[in-house]
Design an enzyme around this catalytic site. Structure first.
Site, short mmCIF file in Angstrom:
data_model
loop_
_atom_site.label_atom_id
_atom_site.label_comp_id
_atom_site.label_asym_id
_atom_site.label_seq_id
_atom_site.Cartn_x
_atom_site.Cartn_y
_atom_site.Cartn_z
N GLY A 43 -54.89 34.09 52.08
CA GLY A 43 -53.60 34.18 53.01
C GLY A 43 -54.10 33.95 54.52
O GLY A 43 -53.72 33.10 55.25
N GLY A 201 -60.85 25.58 49.62
CA GLY A 201 -59.75 25.30 49.21
C GLY A 201 -58.50 26.02 50.13
O GLY A 201 -57.35 25.27 50.34
N ASP A 202 -59.13 26.97 50.79
CA ASP A 202 -58.15 27.54 51.80
C ASP A 202 -57.90 26.93 53.11
O ASP A 202 -56.83 26.78 53.74
CB ASP A 202 -58.63 29.10 52.14
CG ASP A 202 -58.21 30.10 51.07
OD1 ASP A 202 -57.56 29.69 50.02
OD2 ASP A 202 -59.12 30.86 51.10
#
Ligand SMILES: Nc1ncnc2c1ncn2[C@@H]1O[C@H](COP(=O)(O)OP(=O)(O)O)[C@@H](O)[C@H]1O
Ligand SMILES: *[C@@H]1O[C@H](CO)[C@@H](O)[C@H](O)[C@H]1NC(C)=O
Length: 255
Positions: A43, A201-202
């Site tokens: 996150g 990916g983040d």
């Protein structure tokens, strides 16, 4: 207070990294040659990438009341991320690794870490469902090795109620498919020499959130192309957040 256009609810972790010549066997002690800590958590990584591109962000997460937690809050501040919703709990925080990005109407969901029995509502409530090859396999039971497989998995996730699915494919870029455009579309990434693909990916998801919030008029395929471009830059240097590019260092035609 500035209104956040990209709000991330997700994990925030301190990475403890040891460099060793090989992995120790169970119970074995070996010498390492380097140790460092880093800021991670899916996150928080995504939020940092969006903030570095110029998004007004807000991070919603919990850290502990300890030096790692204090340092992480400093890290958010350095990246211009408001910390009013970063709580410090007495007990240790665990990453949920889910992200919800709110840009008026849009939600982008990244099912990490993936669960085979993911609640149905996650499919139906997200505008864009973005996963990588291994997450796609856990969710559907179908191994994803190429763009064709990714397209098949995308169609299955549409049947489960997703509106748009993006499956990232590392060096192959990604495949997107939606109820409106039900033929899977492969969007390749640039050929680059990867140095460290951790957090790619983040970077991709953070960049996509940025485009959804700030360039909502762009076609999704164009947003995805640009996100590929940003993520492919992040794999060319070491580290996770340390490899995420800033807006000022990127080609201006990305904005
Ligand atoms: N070797 C690579 N070359 C170019 N782009 C890459 C490479 N690896 C990753 N990327 C970019 O990062 C995105 C996400 O990578 P991926 O490996 O699928 O995610 P994850 O980090 O979740 O495993 C890809 O869609 C692509 O845009
Ligand atoms: C996909 O993301 C997960 C986190 O959910 C990670 O553990 C896994 O290594 C990634 N898969 C690939 C193929 O990189």
């Amino acid at each position: 207070m500035a209104v956040a256009e990209v709000v991330v609810v997700g994990s925030c972790m301190t990475d403890l990294v040891s460099l060793t010549p090989r992995l120790p066997k169970a119970g074995e002690t070996i010498h390492g040659h380097k140790f460092f800590t880093g800021f991670g958590g899916k996150g928080a990584n995504q939020c940092v990438q969006a903030a570095r591109l110029g998004a007004k962000t807000s991070m919603i997460c919990k850290v502990g009341k300890d030096s790692f937690g204090n340092d992480y809050i400093e890290n958010f501040k350095k990246n211009g991320i408001p910390t009013e919703f970063v709580n410090q709990a007495e007990d240790a925080a665990t990453g949920a690794a889910s992200i919800v990005v709110n840009s008026e109407v849009k939600t982008l969901f990244n099912p990490a870490p993936a669960l085979a029995d993911l609640n149905q509502e996650f499919y139906t409530h997200s505008d864009i469902f973005c996963c990588n090859e291994s997450e796609a396999e856990i969710l559907t039971g179908i191994a994803v090795g190429n763009a064709e497989d990714a397209g098949r998995v995308g169609c299955i996730l549409l049947e489960r109620g997703c509106k748009t699915v993006i499956v990232t494919l590392g060096p192959e870029g990604c495949v997107m498919v939606s109820t409106k455009a039900p033929t899977p579309k492969h969007v390749p990434a640039q050929k680059v020499t990867p140095v460290d693909t951790t957090g790619a990916g983040d970077s991709f998801v953070g960049a996509l959130a940025f485009y959804l919030a700030y360039y909502p008029q762009l076609p999704l395929e164009e947003m995805v192309k640009r996100s590929n471009c940003i993520a492919s830059i992040s794999v060319q240097t070491t580290g996770t957040q340390t490899s995420y590019p800033y807006r000022k260092s990127l080609p201006q035609n990305l904005f």
